[in-house]
Design a protein around this motif. Structure first.
Motif, mmCIF file in Angstrom:
data_model
loop_
_atom_site.group_PDB
_atom_site.id
_atom_site.type_symbol
_atom_site.label_atom_id
_atom_site.label_comp_id
_atom_site.label_asym_id
_atom_site.label_seq_id
_atom_site.Cartn_x
_atom_site.Cartn_y
_atom_site.Cartn_z
ATOM 1 N N GLY A 8 34.352 -37.917 -15.910
ATOM 2 C CA GLY A 8 33.880 -38.541 -17.141
ATOM 3 C C GLY A 8 32.618 -39.371 -16.980
ATOM 4 O O GLY A 8 32.102 -39.914 -17.947
ATOM 5 N N ILE A 9 32.106 -39.481 -15.749
ATOM 6 C CA ILE A 9 30.892 -40.262 -15.498
ATOM 7 C C ILE A 9 29.880 -39.364 -14.791
ATOM 8 O O ILE A 9 30.238 -38.562 -13.921
ATOM 9 C CB ILE A 9 31.198 -41.498 -14.618
ATOM 10 N N ASN A 10 28.617 -39.467 -15.179
ATOM 11 C CA ASN A 10 27.571 -38.686 -14.516
ATOM 12 C C ASN A 10 27.486 -39.078 -13.042
ATOM 13 O O ASN A 10 27.687 -40.233 -12.698
ATOM 14 C CB ASN A 10 26.220 -38.936 -15.185
ATOM 15 N N PRO A 11 27.170 -38.089 -12.161
ATOM 16 C CA PRO A 11 27.065 -38.409 -10.734
ATOM 17 C C PRO A 11 25.901 -39.355 -10.449
ATOM 18 O O PRO A 11 24.881 -39.332 -11.121
ATOM 19 C CB PRO A 11 26.847 -37.062 -10.059
ATOM 20 N N ALA A 26 18.169 -52.478 1.012
ATOM 21 C CA ALA A 26 17.630 -51.901 -0.219
ATOM 22 C C ALA A 26 18.467 -50.668 -0.542
ATOM 23 O O ALA A 26 18.686 -49.815 0.317
ATOM 24 C CB ALA A 26 16.168 -51.521 -0.068
ATOM 25 N N ALA A 27 18.961 -50.591 -1.771
ATOM 26 C CA ALA A 27 19.745 -49.442 -2.211
ATOM 27 C C ALA A 27 19.143 -48.925 -3.515
ATOM 28 O O ALA A 27 18.904 -49.697 -4.434
ATOM 29 C CB ALA A 27 21.202 -49.834 -2.423
ATOM 30 N N VAL A 28 18.879 -47.622 -3.560
ATOM 31 C CA VAL A 28 18.350 -46.995 -4.770
ATOM 32 C C VAL A 28 19.441 -46.097 -5.332
ATOM 33 O O VAL A 28 19.941 -45.194 -4.652
ATOM 34 C CB VAL A 28 17.066 -46.181 -4.466
ATOM 35 N N PHE A 29 19.834 -46.363 -6.586
ATOM 36 C CA PHE A 29 20.849 -45.598 -7.287
ATOM 37 C C PHE A 29 20.165 -44.761 -8.363
ATOM 38 O O PHE A 29 19.377 -45.287 -9.150
ATOM 39 C CB PHE A 29 21.864 -46.526 -7.960
ATOM 40 N N VAL A 30 20.468 -43.456 -8.396
ATOM 41 C CA VAL A 30 19.891 -42.574 -9.406
ATOM 42 C C VAL A 30 21.024 -41.827 -10.088
ATOM 43 O O VAL A 30 21.842 -41.179 -9.430
ATOM 44 C CB VAL A 30 18.883 -41.582 -8.787
ATOM 45 N N CYS A 31 21.059 -41.921 -11.427
ATOM 46 C CA CYS A 31 22.082 -41.249 -12.224
ATOM 47 C C CYS A 31 21.514 -39.920 -12.733
ATOM 48 O O CYS A 31 20.381 -39.863 -13.209
ATOM 49 C CB CYS A 31 22.485 -42.137 -13.398
ATOM 50 N N TYR A 32 22.314 -38.859 -12.639
ATOM 51 C CA TYR A 32 21.888 -37.524 -13.069
ATOM 52 C C TYR A 32 22.805 -36.992 -14.165
ATOM 53 O O TYR A 32 23.986 -37.324 -14.218
ATOM 54 C CB TYR A 32 21.927 -36.548 -11.886
ATOM 55 N N HIS A 33 22.231 -36.143 -15.026
ATOM 56 C CA HIS A 33 23.018 -35.422 -16.040
ATOM 57 C C HIS A 33 22.463 -34.009 -16.112
ATOM 58 O O HIS A 33 21.268 -33.812 -16.329
ATOM 59 C CB HIS A 33 22.923 -36.098 -17.411
ATOM 60 N N ASP A 34 23.331 -33.022 -15.912
ATOM 61 C CA ASP A 34 22.925 -31.613 -15.885
ATOM 62 C C ASP A 34 21.765 -31.374 -14.918
ATOM 63 O O ASP A 34 20.815 -30.641 -15.204
ATOM 64 C CB ASP A 34 22.540 -31.123 -17.291
ATOM 65 N N GLY A 35 21.806 -32.030 -13.789
ATOM 66 C CA GLY A 35 20.795 -31.842 -12.759
ATOM 67 C C GLY A 35 19.489 -32.585 -12.997
ATOM 68 O O GLY A 35 18.571 -32.501 -12.191
ATOM 69 N N LYS A 36 19.389 -33.316 -14.108
ATOM 70 C CA LYS A 36 18.166 -34.063 -14.410
ATOM 71 C C LYS A 36 18.408 -35.555 -14.228
ATOM 72 O O LYS A 36 19.467 -36.071 -14.580
ATOM 73 C CB LYS A 36 17.708 -33.799 -15.847
#
Length: 103
Positions: A8-11, A26-36
């Motif tokens: 239920g949550i985007n990776p 330093a931590a960089v978090f990137v949220c994806y939806h449908d590979g974007k």
């Protein structure tokens, strides 16, 4: 680096880095939806290192014979060994929203 997934949550991908000299994180978090990529966030956490002298562990002197040319003399050499404690801690982190890079 690692990926966080939950139903239920985007990776979310995370790249984590610790500085080898000052131990800041330093931590960089990137949220994806449908590979974007939807958005990114950066978490910076400063580190503090404290080194304190606990006590003089060992102090001693020793006589050493030194020969210079034909002259021989005895000198006294002093040795001192100290014990230190080192503490490493992290302060408050700062979160920054990352913008998308322009081509």
């Amino acid at each position: 680096s690692f990926t966080i997934t939950c139903e239920g949550i985007n990776p979310v991908d995370c790249k984590l880095k610790m500085d080898k000299d000052d131990y800041s994180i330093a931590a960089v978090f990137v949220c994806y939806h449908d590979g974007k990529e939807l958005y990114g966030m950066k978490l910076d956490i400063p580190a503090a290192i404290e080194k304190r002298l606990v006590k003089d562990v060992l102090t001693y002197e020793r006589d050493v014979t030194v020969t210079e040319g034909e002259e021989t003399k005895v000198i006294t050499v002093s040795y001192q060994y100290d014990m230190y404690t080192t503490s490493l801690s992290w302060g408050k982190g700062k979160i920054t929203k990352l913008g998308k890079e322009e081509p």
